[in-house]
Write a protein that holds these residues in place. Structure first.
Motif, PDB file in Angstrom:
ATOM      1  N   PRO A   1       0.575  -1.262   0.170  1.00 12.63           N
ATOM      2  CA  PRO A   1      -0.039  -0.012   0.279  1.00 12.63           C
ATOM      3  C   PRO A   1       0.390   1.119   0.056  1.00 12.63           C
ATOM      4  CG  PRO A   1      -0.264  -0.787   2.822  1.00 12.63           C
ATOM      5  CD  PRO A   1       0.347  -2.207   1.239  1.00 12.63           C
TER       6      PRO A   1
ATOM      7  N   TYR B   1      -0.256   8.520  -1.441  1.00 12.30           N
ATOM      8  CA  TYR B   1      -0.937   8.835  -2.829  1.00 12.30           C
ATOM      9  C   TYR B   1      -2.070   8.708  -2.650  1.00 12.30           C
ATOM     10  CZ  TYR B   1       4.206  10.402  -3.403  1.00 12.30           C
ATOM     11  OH  TYR B   1       4.817  11.015  -4.014  1.00 12.30           O
TER      12      TYR B   1
ATOM     13  N   PHE C   1       9.005  11.159  -6.561  1.00 14.86           N
ATOM     14  CA  PHE C   1       9.188  10.723  -4.720  1.00 14.86           C
ATOM     15  C   PHE C   1       9.732  11.553  -4.248  1.00 14.86           C
ATOM     16  CE2 PHE C   1       7.189   6.457  -7.314  1.00 14.86           C
ATOM     17  CZ  PHE C   1       5.746   7.104  -7.026  1.00 14.86           C
TER      18      PHE C   1
ATOM     19  N   ASP D   1      10.599   9.781  -0.742  1.00 16.19           N
ATOM     20  CA  ASP D   1      10.817   8.863  -0.205  1.00 16.19           C
ATOM     21  C   ASP D   1      12.521   8.600  -1.155  1.00 16.19           C
ATOM     22  OD1 ASP D   1       8.794   8.425   1.374  1.00 16.19           O
ATOM     23  OD2 ASP D   1       7.820   8.618  -0.929  1.00 16.19           O
TER      24      ASP D   1
ATOM     25  N   PHE E   1      12.039  -0.187   0.045  1.00 12.28           N
ATOM     26  CA  PHE E   1      11.201   1.682  -0.560  1.00 12.28           C
ATOM     27  C   PHE E   1      10.713   2.444   0.776  1.00 12.28           C
ATOM     28  CE2 PHE E   1       8.751   3.719  -4.076  1.00 12.28           C
ATOM     29  CZ  PHE E   1       9.655   4.581  -4.202  1.00 12.28           C
TER      30      PHE E   1
ATOM     31  N   MET F   1       8.798   4.656   0.335  1.00 13.51           N
ATOM     32  CA  MET F   1       7.528   5.028   0.637  1.00 13.51           C
ATOM     33  C   MET F   1       6.227   4.288   1.034  1.00 13.51           C
ATOM     34  SD  MET F   1       5.197   6.686  -3.117  1.00 13.51           S
ATOM     35  CE  MET F   1       5.184   5.244  -3.830  1.00 13.51           C
ATOM     36  N   MET F   2       6.600   2.153   0.555  1.00 15.13           N
ATOM     37  CA  MET F   2       5.649   1.839   0.565  1.00 15.13           C
ATOM     38  C   MET F   2       5.843   0.581   1.445  1.00 15.13           C
ATOM     39  SD  MET F   2       5.339   0.917  -3.007  1.00 15.13           S
ATOM     40  CE  MET F   2       6.399   0.009  -3.629  1.00 15.13           C
ATOM     41  N   MET F   3       6.711   0.339   2.378  1.00 12.78           N
ATOM     42  CA  MET F   3       8.051  -0.685   3.138  1.00 12.78           C
ATOM     43  C   MET F   3       8.651  -0.025   4.372  1.00 12.78           C
ATOM     44  SD  MET F   3       9.394  -2.375  -0.206  1.00 12.78           S
ATOM     45  CE  MET F   3      10.113  -4.102  -0.210  1.00 12.78           C
TER      46      MET F   3
ATOM     47  N   MET G   1       8.350  -3.679  -7.078  1.00  8.59           N
ATOM     48  CA  MET G   1       7.311  -2.901  -6.188  1.00  8.59           C
ATOM     49  C   MET G   1       7.038  -2.378  -7.127  1.00  8.59           C
ATOM     50  SD  MET G   1      10.926  -1.042  -4.365  1.00  8.59           S
ATOM     51  CE  MET G   1      11.350  -0.483  -6.250  1.00  8.59           C
TER      52      MET G   1
END
Lengths: 147, 748
Positions: free
Chosen positions: A110, A114, B379, B382, B444, B446-448, B518
């Motif tokens: 997720p 964003y 991003f 990130d 990453f 941003m999401m992990m 990703m």
């Protein structure tokens, strides 16, 4: 003659034109694939030939898959993104979907930053269109359905 | 040490009574070249040929093949890198990596891998260097020429012969050699030889203040030589060589300082058993050479050559090669015709491991910096993170090359005119099995919230076939003191594979796999380096047109002059990926043409009280690309890099016979060579100007002993032997500084 008339009468009614065949298929389908343009007004950016899939789950939920998409000319990578669990309504010849506060996913992860807001879209036998904002960045998509 | 040398010297010099009783003990018996494939052909008369005999080998102090540089016109074998670096340039042709332009044949057996070329030569009686394609006789990898090395055999002597050498020179360099050749009976003899070499090295790594190019080398040779009948001669040899050395003394061009943090070195073991049979009957000659060549080597290097901990390369090879050559020569059945026929075959298998390891700074600068530059344009808050301190990209290869060839040569004689026509068919199959893989943990942000392992692997096999037809047509005209010739011939360098580029391909796939994991798709800027098919390259071919003459106007004087033109197609050139990536590869990316001329003179004289030898040579090659665009520039018209435009060499030695019991002969040798200009890159914006090296030797000689004082690069001329660019940095290797040494030679 009588036999031929009987066979003709008993045969299922099949659409005659490709358009009619497409409309018939649309009513049966639960997965739709479109190819079209995505536009990001704030970046004055457009990208053509973007593939988008919409997959119905049941009658009220739909997942929107965006493939190899970018949102900026500076973006060096193309990403695959999924907008899961959007609400949808199916009527004859049309599927509409909406969503707000949905976390999209990339590679199954997720992406909270964003978050999808103001998602509004529709699928017809000819097209798939939607407007939404990813983390506040508005974008629109208009694609022709691929059969 | 010095005292011991003089004690040894005095012990060794007690036997002779006067100079008049002394014969030329160091000059070996007349050279028998009947076993040479070259000697049986018309090529020596109809091509540029340099013959370096035992006397010239000794006075020019030729101990490795690289020492013939410039002595043979147009030949340049720079001494850089390590013993595995055997770049050879001849007549403007050659390349840093890949297959060689010059073939090397030792006692009739071709060396099948140029990684074996750089070795200590012991007890060599003659070197013949054919300048020009060995085409119809030798085929594979001889488009620039062939170096045929003949060593001493026990039945060359009628009595036991013992040779010894002890040498001490600059950089604590030591060389020791000993050999014995014993003809037990007229039909059987044996020989045994051993050598050892050590140097502390000339170049210092400023990072740890240690010598980079230290080295140890040891080897030996066993020879059995039999004449079971008047027709047959059979020789069995086993050669073994071991090298262990520091390597790659590459200095940053900007600072002229060698400084890197990871150790670099090279170790190699070569064992070469060979069997050679000659049958001579009524003028018919049959030569058979069979050999097995085993090589194990291990090379490791700090591949960024800086103190930054970026990445290292290790490469180990285990190679087995087997070759079989048969040559049949028929004498003139009719006055005007003779012919020769031969077949040869080889199989070479090579298991190679070549892991590239990215260290932490390499992960940061080469992988994460590139990735995050892209990611953060979209991003900005990130980034990609990799947890590992080391990221090894493992590469395993199995190569198999097998080839077979057949050749025929006809010679027609019409009075003083001689026409020879040769044709050779070479077929080669090359196969590569590969497996390259990497695992690492990434996140990453941003999401992990956790690190995830990603695995990248490429594996498979690939094979290619090559067929080459190599014609040669030559015409010559003999007069009592001259042979004038002209020929046209085709030569080729074999095709093959580029294992070096696999780390780049794997690196690109790794980034793609990471991105896919990703949900991203990378755009690789240089897509040439994403496909395994690019790792193979085709043979390079060259047509040579040459006119020349061999003159022997008076006794002892020989003069060779030639002019040549070469057109090269599918030229194998090294190309690099764009940007901060790490690999390089060979590609058939160019065409070129070369105009050149060569001259060589040898003059020997003998007088009652003195004798001497003069050898001079000059080579010029204007070698330019006619077509080469590597995607970053168009280099048509530019000079081919690394090959010198001019080589010049002059040696003069004079030996005085003395009327003294204390000293029988006194010799003075002076030599000078000049090399350059050498362009270092395809852009031709960087080069080594011509440089001169001066050397001298004074030899004190007794019946069985020689004592030499020698010096090389006496003016301490600074010059560079190698230059390259890596990761936007320029590096070079300096040539050896002034060297002074003492040798003691014994011949019993």
């Amino acid at each position: 003659m009588t036999l031929a008339a009987l066979i003709a009468a008993c045969s299922p009614i099949t659409p005659d034109t490709p358009e009619e065949q497409q409309k018939a298929a649309f009513e049966e389908a639960t997965e739709f694939t479109a190819c079209g343009r995505i536009a990001v007004p704030s970046q004055t950016f457009t990208l053509d030939s973007v593939r988008v899939e919409a997959r119905l789950r049941g009658t009220t939920t739909i997942d929107i898959y965006l493939y190899e998409v970018t949102f900026s000319p500076r973006m060096p990578v193309r990403i695959d993104m999924v907008i899961p669990d959007a609400d949808c309504t199916r009527t004859k010849g049309r599927v509409t979907f909406t969503g707000n506060g949905i976390e999209p996913t990339m590679g199954g992860n997720p992406v909270a930053r964003y978050v999808v807001t103001d998602l509004q879209g529709a699928i017809t036998p000819d097209s798939l269109t939607f407007t939404t904002a990813f983390g506040g960045m508005t974008c629109t998509y208009h694609g022709a359905l691929v059969w | 040490m010095r005292a011991k040398v003089f004690i040894l010297l005095s012990l060794l010099t007690t036997s002779p009574s006067s100079a008049e009783e002394v014969t030329d003990s160091v000059v070996l018996p007349a050279i028998e070249v009947s076993a040479s494939r070259l000697a049986q052909s018309a090529m020596p008369r109809q091509s540029g040929l340099s013959i370096i005999d035992n006397q010239l080998i000794e006075v020019a102090q030729i101990t490795t093949p690289k020492d013939v540089t410039s002595l043979v016109p147009g030949v340049h074998m720079p001494d850089y890198g390590s013993a595995m670096t055997s770049s050879i340039y001849i007549r403007g042709m050659g390349s840093r990596t890949g297959e060689p332009t010059l073939g090397m044949v030792i006692d009739g057996v071709p060396l099948l891998d140029k990684n074996m070329y750089d070795h200590t030569m012991q007890d060599v009686k003659q070197i013949q260097l054919l300048r020009g394609p060995g085409g119809s006789l030798y085929g594979r990898n001889t488009q620039g020429g062939v170096m045929e090395i003949s060593t001493i055999l026990p039945l060359d002597f009628t009595t036991q012969h013992i040779r010894g050498l002890l040498s001490r020179s600059t950089a604590n360099s030591i060389r020791a050699q000993a050999s014995v050749y014993r003809p037990e009976r007229p039909d059987f003899g044996w020989g045994l030889a051993a050598h050892y070499r050590h140097t502390d090295g000339f170049h210092t790594n400023a990072y740890n203040n240690r010598k980079v190019d230290y080295g140890h080398e040891a080897g030996g040779r066993l020879v059995l030589d039999a004449r079971p009948s008047t027709e047959w001669r059979v020789m069995g040899t086993v050669n073994a060589d071991w090298v262990q050395q520091g390597a790659f003394p590459y200095a940053a061009a900007a600072t002229d300082i060698i400084a890197y943090n990871r150790p670099s070195g090279y170790e190699r073991l070569v064992i070469r058993p060979a069997l050679r049979a000659e049958y001579l009957h009524d003028g018919y000659k049959f030569l058979l050479n069979a050999s097995h060549q085993f090589m194990h080597d291990d090379m490791h290097m700090d591949q960024d050559y800086t103190t930054a901990d970026i990445f290292t390369l290790r490469q180990t090879q285990q190679q087995h090669s087997t070759s079989l050559d048969a040559f049949f020569y028929a004498p003139r059945i009719v006055e005007w015709y003779e012919w020769a026929f031969g077949v040869s075959t080889f199989v070479k298998s090579n298991g190679m491991e070549a892991p590239v390891t990215f260290m932490r700074e390499g992960i940061e600068t080469l992988i994460l910096a590139n990735a995050n530059n892209g990611i953060q344009t979209v991003f900005p808050e990130d980034s990609l993170e990799i947890r590992d301190d080391e990221l090894p990209i493992e590469s395993h290869f199995s190569f198999l090359n097998a080839g077979t060839a057949a050749f025929h040569q006809s010679q027609f004689h019409f009075g003083r005119w001689h026409l020879s026509a040769g044709l050779r068919l070479d077929y080669e199959h090359a196969r590569m099995r590969y497996m390259s893989m990497a695992d690492f943990d990434y996140r990453f942000t941003m999401m992990m919230s956790y690190f995830k392992t990603v695995h990248t692997e490429i594996s498979g096999n690939h094979s290619v076939y090559f067929l080459q037809v190599l014609p040669r047509l030559a015409l010559s005209y003999d007069t009592p003191h001259a042979t004038t010739y002209g020929y046209v011939a085709k030569g080729y360098k074999a095709g093959g594979y580029n294992p070096q580029i696999f780390s780049t391909i794997t690196q690109n796939k790794l980034m793609n796999d990471l991105a896919s994991d990703m949900g991203m798709h990378l755009t690789i800027a240089d897509t040439r380096f994403t496909d395994v098919a690019i790792t193979s390259y085709k043979p390079e071919t060259a047509w040579t047109f040459e006119l020349g003459t061999h003159l022997t106007p008076t006794t002892g004087l020989s003069l060779d002059i030639d002019a040549f033109h070469i057109r090269c197609r599918d030229q194998q050139v090294t190309v690099f990926p764009t940007g901060k990536t790490t690999g390089r590869m060979m590609a058939n990316a160019a065409r070129s043409r070369i105009w050149g001329t060569e001259a060589a003179l040898q003059y020997r004289w003998h007088a009652a009280r003195w004798d001497g030898l003069t050898a001079c040579s000059y080579g010029f090659a204007d070698a330019r690309f006619t077509c080469f665009d590597d995607g970053m520039g168009d280099y048509a018209g530019h000079h081919i890099p690394y090959a010198p435009r001019h080589t010049a060499y002059a040696l003069a030695t004079t030996r005085f016979r003395l009327k003294s019991r204390a000293l029988h002969f006194l010799s003075l040798t002076l030599k000078a060579d000049r090399t350059g200009r050498i362009y270092w890159n395809e852009q031709n914006d960087c080069s080594q100007p011509p440089y001169n090296l001066l050397g001298a030797t004074i030899t004190f000689e007794w019946q069985h002993t020689q004592f030499l004082l020698w010096g090389r690069n006496l003016t301490d001329q600074p010059y560079d032997v190698f230059y390259f660019r890596s990761m936007n940095n320029d590096f070079l290797q300096r040539g050896h500084p002034r060297e002074l040494g003492i040798d003691i030679r014994i011949n019993l």
